[in-house]
Design a protein around this motif. Sequence first.
Motif, PDB file in Angstrom:
ATOM      1  N   ALA A 119      -1.604   7.695   0.883  1.00 53.88           N
ATOM      2  CA  ALA A 119      -0.585   6.749   0.429  1.00 53.88           C
ATOM      3  C   ALA A 119      -1.046   5.312   0.669  1.00 53.88           C
ATOM      4  O   ALA A 119      -0.825   4.424  -0.176  1.00 53.88           O
ATOM      5  N   ALA A 120      -1.688   5.073   1.799  1.00 54.47           N
ATOM      6  CA  ALA A 120      -2.218   3.741   2.082  1.00 54.47           C
ATOM      7  C   ALA A 120      -3.347   3.394   1.121  1.00 54.47           C
ATOM      8  O   ALA A 120      -3.420   2.272   0.594  1.00 54.47           O
ATOM      9  N   ALA A 121      -4.237   4.353   0.869  1.00 49.72           N
ATOM     10  CA  ALA A 121      -5.371   4.117  -0.028  1.00 49.72           C
ATOM     11  C   ALA A 121      -4.913   3.760  -1.431  1.00 49.72           C
ATOM     12  O   ALA A 121      -5.546   2.939  -2.112  1.00 49.72           O
ATOM     13  N   ALA A 122      -3.816   4.358  -1.873  1.00 52.66           N
ATOM     14  CA  ALA A 122      -3.317   4.098  -3.229  1.00 52.66           C
ATOM     15  C   ALA A 122      -2.956   2.632  -3.421  1.00 52.66           C
ATOM     16  O   ALA A 122      -3.040   2.097  -4.538  1.00 52.66           O
ATOM     17  N   LEU A 123      -2.568   1.943  -2.336  1.00 52.86           N
ATOM     18  CA  LEU A 123      -2.195   0.535  -2.423  1.00 52.86           C
ATOM     19  C   LEU A 123      -3.409  -0.373  -2.594  1.00 52.86           C
ATOM     20  O   LEU A 123      -3.264  -1.560  -2.923  1.00 52.86           O
ATOM     21  N   LEU A 124      -4.590   0.175  -2.386  1.00 52.61           N
ATOM     22  CA  LEU A 124      -5.818  -0.609  -2.468  1.00 52.61           C
ATOM     23  C   LEU A 124      -6.495  -0.515  -3.828  1.00 52.61           C
ATOM     24  O   LEU A 124      -7.399  -1.304  -4.133  1.00 52.61           O
ATOM     25  N   ILE A 125      -6.079   0.450  -4.632  1.00 47.94           N
ATOM     26  CA  ILE A 125      -6.742   0.685  -5.912  1.00 47.94           C
ATOM     27  C   ILE A 125      -6.434  -0.451  -6.894  1.00 47.94           C
ATOM     28  O   ILE A 125      -5.305  -0.927  -6.993  1.00 47.94           O
ATOM     29  N   SER A 136       2.300   2.164   9.425  1.00 48.85           N
ATOM     30  CA  SER A 136       2.785   2.872   8.241  1.00 48.85           C
ATOM     31  C   SER A 136       1.817   2.653   7.089  1.00 48.85           C
ATOM     32  O   SER A 136       1.032   1.691   7.104  1.00 48.85           O
ATOM     33  N   PRO A 137       1.847   3.493   6.057  1.00 50.82           N
ATOM     34  CA  PRO A 137       0.983   3.268   4.895  1.00 50.82           C
ATOM     35  C   PRO A 137       1.218   1.898   4.259  1.00 50.82           C
ATOM     36  O   PRO A 137       0.267   1.265   3.778  1.00 50.82           O
ATOM     37  N   GLU A 138       2.474   1.405   4.284  1.00 53.13           N
ATOM     38  CA  GLU A 138       2.791   0.111   3.667  1.00 53.13           C
ATOM     39  C   GLU A 138       2.095  -1.051   4.361  1.00 53.13           C
ATOM     40  O   GLU A 138       1.866  -2.104   3.762  1.00 53.13           O
ATOM     41  N   TRP A 139       1.748  -0.864   5.620  1.00 52.38           N
ATOM     42  CA  TRP A 139       1.087  -1.929   6.382  1.00 52.38           C
ATOM     43  C   TRP A 139      -0.222  -2.367   5.731  1.00 52.38           C
ATOM     44  O   TRP A 139      -0.559  -3.549   5.732  1.00 52.38           O
ATOM     45  N   ILE A 140      -0.960  -1.401   5.134  1.00 44.58           N
ATOM     46  CA  ILE A 140      -2.247  -1.760   4.545  1.00 44.58           C
ATOM     47  C   ILE A 140      -2.062  -2.690   3.344  1.00 44.58           C
ATOM     48  O   ILE A 140      -2.919  -3.533   3.053  1.00 44.58           O
TER      49      ILE A 140
END
Length: 270
Positions: free
Chosen positions: A141-147, A215-219
Amino acid sequence: MRLALGIRYNGQAYDGWQSQSSGRTVQDKLEKALSQFAAQRISTLCAGRTDAGVHALMQVIHFDTEVQREPFSWMRGTNRYLPDDIAVQWAHPVPAEFHCRASALARRYVYVLSQSPVRPSLDAGRVGWSMNLLDGDAMRAAAALLIGEHDFSSFRASACQARSPVKNLRRIEITRHGEGERCRWQFEFEADAFLHHMIRNLMGCLVRVGRGAESPEWIGEVLAARSRDAAAPTFSPDGLYFLGPLYDAKWGLPAEATFQAARAAYDDPP
């Protein structure tokens, strides 16, 4: 004649790729071996510099020479003079306009991480390590925010020489091998290019999320901050492998180095 070579190496014994006065770099060892085989000075350029302790499964280099040899001779002849932890995998003549760095359409890395209560021993230096249990769903979930195309300043080393911090991160694939507290994680990254220490800094953040510290949102907040101070510490180089650059098929390089073949493998996995 311009030649492209695919190189594989274990980076544990070296001060990275780029030549240094110490002579303890992969480039120094490779150029010495090439020069011995060709009986003349050979200078090389690489597709992507690797740091001390980082490995490569397909570093691509190119050089110009007047020496005429068959491609297999460049491979076998150069390997004769290389240390055991560096080996040429293939050699291929390319047009003069080919440039191993500028012609690359994408670059790929993989980070191999051992999750275990005990530090690595037999594979020390070849895998990263986490003693904490990691949550794969949270990390994905965190990685998805980086794409996508972003300013990755938060994941950029202070010594980075890239002209722009904006890169297009196309893919992060996180897979787990094994069950229980002892398992192995694989993090595969693909982008048009990477900043200095970018993947190791991304890994530090992903692992922090995986162990539940954030949390994943932190990234996403780290990414938006555009400040290195917002991110986690740089992760160990031990488990990082340069999978190699990808090129247009027009250059005639082996299939594993072509963007189209790699893309098809991702879209239609076996």
